[in-house]
Design a protein around this motif. Structure first.
Motif, PDB file in Angstrom:
ATOM      1  N   LYS A   1       0.798  -1.219   0.000  1.00  0.00           N
ATOM      2  CA  LYS A   1       0.000   0.000   0.000  1.00  0.00           C
ATOM      3  C   LYS A   1       0.839   1.282   0.000  1.00  0.00           C
ATOM      4  O   LYS A   1       0.445   2.278  -0.584  1.00  0.00           O
ATOM      5  CB  LYS A   1      -0.937   0.018   1.209  1.00  0.00           C
ATOM      6  CG  LYS A   1      -1.865  -1.183   1.286  1.00  0.00           C
ATOM      7  CD  LYS A   1      -2.697  -1.353   0.033  1.00  0.00           C
ATOM      8  CE  LYS A   1      -3.688  -0.236  -0.179  1.00  0.00           C
ATOM      9  NZ  LYS A   1      -4.499  -0.435  -1.404  1.00  0.00           N
ATOM     10  N   ASN A   2       1.985   1.267   0.652  1.00  0.00           N
ATOM     11  CA  ASN A   2       2.739   2.509   0.766  1.00  0.00           C
ATOM     12  C   ASN A   2       4.209   2.228   1.048  1.00  0.00           C
ATOM     13  O   ASN A   2       4.556   1.328   1.814  1.00  0.00           O
ATOM     14  CB  ASN A   2       2.164   3.387   1.880  1.00  0.00           C
ATOM     15  CG  ASN A   2       2.968   4.663   2.110  1.00  0.00           C
ATOM     16  OD1 ASN A   2       3.828   4.706   2.987  1.00  0.00           O
ATOM     17  ND2 ASN A   2       2.701   5.683   1.323  1.00  0.00           N
ATOM     18  N   LEU A   3       5.058   3.030   0.430  1.00  0.00           N
ATOM     19  CA  LEU A   3       6.492   3.063   0.729  1.00  0.00           C
ATOM     20  C   LEU A   3       6.862   4.510   1.009  1.00  0.00           C
ATOM     21  O   LEU A   3       6.601   5.398   0.190  1.00  0.00           O
ATOM     22  CB  LEU A   3       7.321   2.526  -0.435  1.00  0.00           C
ATOM     23  CG  LEU A   3       8.839   2.754  -0.339  1.00  0.00           C
ATOM     24  CD1 LEU A   3       9.419   2.006   0.856  1.00  0.00           C
ATOM     25  CD2 LEU A   3       9.523   2.329  -1.638  1.00  0.00           C
ATOM     26  N   ASN A   4       7.470   4.748   2.156  1.00  0.00           N
ATOM     27  CA  ASN A   4       7.855   6.096   2.540  1.00  0.00           C
ATOM     28  C   ASN A   4       9.309   6.086   2.981  1.00  0.00           C
ATOM     29  O   ASN A   4       9.705   5.312   3.854  1.00  0.00           O
ATOM     30  CB  ASN A   4       6.959   6.618   3.665  1.00  0.00           C
ATOM     31  CG  ASN A   4       7.265   8.063   4.019  1.00  0.00           C
ATOM     32  OD1 ASN A   4       8.175   8.352   4.779  1.00  0.00           O
ATOM     33  ND2 ASN A   4       6.483   8.973   3.455  1.00  0.00           N
ATOM     34  N   PHE A   5      10.097   6.952   2.357  1.00  0.00           N
ATOM     35  CA  PHE A   5      11.521   7.071   2.699  1.00  0.00           C
ATOM     36  C   PHE A   5      11.811   8.522   3.049  1.00  0.00           C
ATOM     37  O   PHE A   5      11.438   9.438   2.312  1.00  0.00           O
ATOM     38  CB  PHE A   5      12.404   6.632   1.532  1.00  0.00           C
ATOM     39  CG  PHE A   5      13.868   6.854   1.770  1.00  0.00           C
ATOM     40  CD1 PHE A   5      14.553   6.127   2.737  1.00  0.00           C
ATOM     41  CD2 PHE A   5      14.563   7.818   1.048  1.00  0.00           C
ATOM     42  CE1 PHE A   5      15.907   6.346   2.969  1.00  0.00           C
ATOM     43  CE2 PHE A   5      15.919   8.044   1.274  1.00  0.00           C
ATOM     44  CZ  PHE A   5      16.592   7.294   2.237  1.00  0.00           C
ATOM     45  N   GLN A   6      12.490   8.740   4.171  1.00  0.00           N
ATOM     46  CA  GLN A   6      12.767  10.092   4.635  1.00  0.00           C
ATOM     47  C   GLN A   6      14.190  10.202   5.143  1.00  0.00           C
ATOM     48  O   GLN A   6      14.679   9.325   5.868  1.00  0.00           O
ATOM     49  CB  GLN A   6      11.797  10.490   5.748  1.00  0.00           C
ATOM     50  CG  GLN A   6      11.978  11.929   6.256  1.00  0.00           C
ATOM     51  CD  GLN A   6      11.029  12.276   7.392  1.00  0.00           C
ATOM     52  OE1 GLN A   6      10.544  11.395   8.096  1.00  0.00           O
ATOM     53  NE2 GLN A   6      10.747  13.566   7.567  1.00  0.00           N
TER      54      GLN A   6
END
Length: 666
Positions: free
Chosen positions: A284-289
């Motif tokens: 559903k989601n990939l988040n990289f910070q």
């Protein structure tokens, strides 16, 4: 008699709704909305939180840049994140706590986590604050806020946002300044110091004289400027690059019951985030910070009589940098929602003493290049079984702490929790949580050196572990909302400071904290409502420190609460009358610097008048009866003014404060 009035009020009261709105999302956490719109008296986030959430107490440090405690826990026992960015202060004496590096007009929502229930963040031992700032929009809009108050308080803030399908941008800026506030007796910050000095049987002289010099006796309490800019770029379908920068500049901040003031406090927060939604039916989601934050903070005796008497201005100049990266993957596996992530960070903390601008004693350090490296893996899983929701979280941390003067340290920790929520058919629900979390000692607790070269820190401290149980209940109908939470926290190797110990003052102890918080609203009719809230907690050491007898834990404020009556006299126009009250603070750690504080009751009033859909005028009076009282105690964990035979100097809260705000949206 002093206890009867506050206790009678607290029997019926809870949440301070006069300033900030609460979103009833559940018993597990508290989410505060409309922060920018409702923070009318100051941009100080600590003030807004303490006036809103029953479990949060204010630690008064100055007229601005104050600190918070969640269930009697502060410093590294609680965490602060801004849009996923971990934020620390540089000052060893908490002149620049993490919540001071963001201002209220930049904030969209604040989530307050109570207990060890956030596995995504490094070091969430007993609670945390997750701040979400304003997001850019495609439609062009903006707002302007102008505020005035007693003691020549001035505030101006503005926000602009707009864009298109490709890019959205936002910019906010604010400036704020105030003279020294006066307490209920009419004494400014400088005069409070003078009174303390006069009350000492042994007068503090020479390098110990904490009074403000005549030239600075009437100087402003602070000047604070802040700006934030964001750009969200759509790089592909369901993909977005998010760029953010925040700059905070605070100058000449007076800390009345400390021995030094902040000459300036400059901080920057940078974030680069890449987000991908709907990768597949299950992914559903990939988040990289990646992020960076830094703080530059010199504190000194520049404005004090101590420097005038000796001809020497002493400064402790501290800097800290935080670099981090985090990856989060949201996946659906059948009936399970799964979050998997990696977290890494590096904090550098360094400080040096100066005399008249030159390094003290050949370059004497307060902190010698202390570096904390952390790497972690975390996971969360939740599933709903009809009316029952179950969440499980786990985190493994590996942390190393190095410095250039003393022994290095390595820590490993496994944290985890189980949260269950059962929803009844009558719109009520019950919550049960069991969790364990750890936090490592910070560089101050390990390596801090006093101005005389003595090692105040204790280099061989163990990490602290919190094992906690939380139970909560929430109910609501058309006429009322009600929430109550109870908790029991067992702290192993809790880091505590012993008063009067010049070397290795910090030590590990075992302790227990337990308590309850409640909040609620009752709608008398379509126009009138009552908001209420209260908190109670107790803390005990398992045994007294060596050479002491007091087993009471410091920083455990007494029974406190408030009740507000709201009347909507016209569409979107509300008048509020509110009472805040506290029991006498007489369960204290007297062996380690705390002192008995009197019970107090404060009356506030406010009118928010909607002139039209775009323009709103607010007029209010806090502490109408001009009471003299203090909310913060004097545990030896803070370096405060002391001398002679009197107690450590207390700092009183502001007296009667009249303010007005004009908000314009377009």
């Amino acid at each position: 008699m002093n206890k009867i009035i506050p206790l009678s009020l607290l029997t019926f009261c809870s949440l301070y709704s006069a300033e900030i709105e609460l979103d009833p999302i559940g018993v597990e956490a508290t989410v505060i909305t409309e922060v920018a719109e409702n923070a009318q008296t100051s941009a100080d986030v600590a003030d807004a939180l303490a006036d809103t959430v029953p479990s949060i107490d204010l630690s008064r440090r100055s007229a601005i840049a104050n600190d918070i405690l969640i269930r009697g826990q502060k410093r590294d026992n609680i965490t602060v994140e801004v849009d996923g960015t971990k934020v620390y202060g540089a000052c060893v004496n908490r002149m620049d706590p993490p919540v001071s590096h963001i201002v209220a007009n930049q904030i969209e929502t604040i989530e307050v986590i109570e207990g060890p229930y956030d596995v995504t963040t490094f070091g969430t031992l007993s609670g945390g604050v997750n701040i979400t700032t304003k997001q850019p929009s495609k439609d062009f809009h903006g707002s302007v806020n102008i505020g005035f108050g007693s003691w020549k308080y001035r505030k101006f803030g503005a926000t602009l946002s707009g864009g298109n399908d490709f890019i959205r941008v936002l910019a906010t800026a604010s400036t704020e300044t105030s003279n020294q506030y006066e307490d209920g007796d009419g004494n400014t910050l400088a005069q409070q110091i003078d009174i303390y000095q006069a009350q000492n049987s042994t007068t503090l002289v020479g390098s110990l004289d904490p009074r403000l010099q005549p030239a600075y006796h009437s100087m402003k309490a602070y000047t604070k400027n802040s700006a934030m800019a964001k750009a969200f770029v759509t790089t592909a379908e369901n993909q977005e690059l998010r760029l953010s920068v925040t700059a905070n500049r605070s100058d000449n901040v007076l800390y009345a019951n400390s021995k030094m003031d902040a000459i300036y406090d400059d901080s920057n927060i940078y974030s680069i985030e890449y987000n991908i939604d709907s990768i597949s039916k299950t992914y559903k989601n990939l988040n990289f910070q990646v992020y960076h934050s830094d703080v530059d903070h010199p504190m000194g005796t520049d404005y004090r009589m101590s420097s005038l008497n000796t001809g020497t201005v002493v400064r402790n100049w501290l800097k800290t940098n935080m670099d981090g990266a985090k990856i989060k993957n949201s996946i659906i596996l059948g009936s399970y929602n799964v979050l998997l992530g990696l977290d890494a960070s590096k904090r550098t903390w360094d400080g040096s003493y100066y005399a008249n601008g030159l390094p003290l004693a050949g370059g004497r350090k307060s902190l010698d290049n202390a570096v904390t490296n952390n790497a972690a893996v975390f996971a969360k899983l939740d599933r709903t079984y009809g009316a029952l929701k179950v969440e499980i979280g786990a985190r493994f941390d590996s942390t190393s702490i190095t410095n250039d003067s003393f022994e290095n340290n390595n820590y490993k920790a496994l944290s985890g929790n189980i949260l269950t929520t059962y929803a009844f058919k009558n719109t009520s629900k019950i919550f049960l949580g069991v969790g364990q979390a750890s936090r490592v000692p910070d560089a101050r607790e390990l390596y801090f050196l006093g101005s005389q070269g003595n090692l105040v820190g204790t280099p061989n401290l163990d990490q602290t572990t919190n094992q906690e149980v939380d139970l909560g209940y929430e109910a609501q109908s058309e006429d009322f909302k009600f929430k109550i939470k109870t908790f029991y926290s067992k702290l192993h190797n809790y880091i505590y400071i012993q008063k009067g110990v010049a070397t290795n003052a910090f030590e590990n102890i075992d302790a227990t904290i337990y308590g309850a918080e409640l909040s609620g609203s009752y709608f008398l009719n379509d126009d009138t409502s009552i908001d209420m809230g209260a908190s109670y907690k107790r803390g005990q050491k398992d045994k007294a420190l060596a050479g002491q007898t007091d087993k009471d834990l410091a920083d455990i404020a007494p029974l406190r609460g408030n009740v507000a009556l709201n009347y909507e006299y016209a569409n979107n126009s509300i008048a509020t009358l509110e009472v805040q009250a506290s029991d006498k603070w007489d369960t204290i750690d007297s062996d380690n610097g705390e002192q008995v504080l009197d019970a107090w009751t404060v009356l506030n009033a406010k009118v928010k008048h909607a002139i039209n859909k775009k323009l709103q005028l607010t007029v209010g009076v806090n502490n109408i009866l001009d009471e003299t009282y203090a909310v913060s105690n004097t545990y030896a964990d803070l370096i405060l003014i002391t001398g002679g035979t009197t107690d450590v100097m207390l700092m009183n809260e502001p007296g009667r404060y009249i303010y007005t705000n004009l908000d314009f949206k377009f």
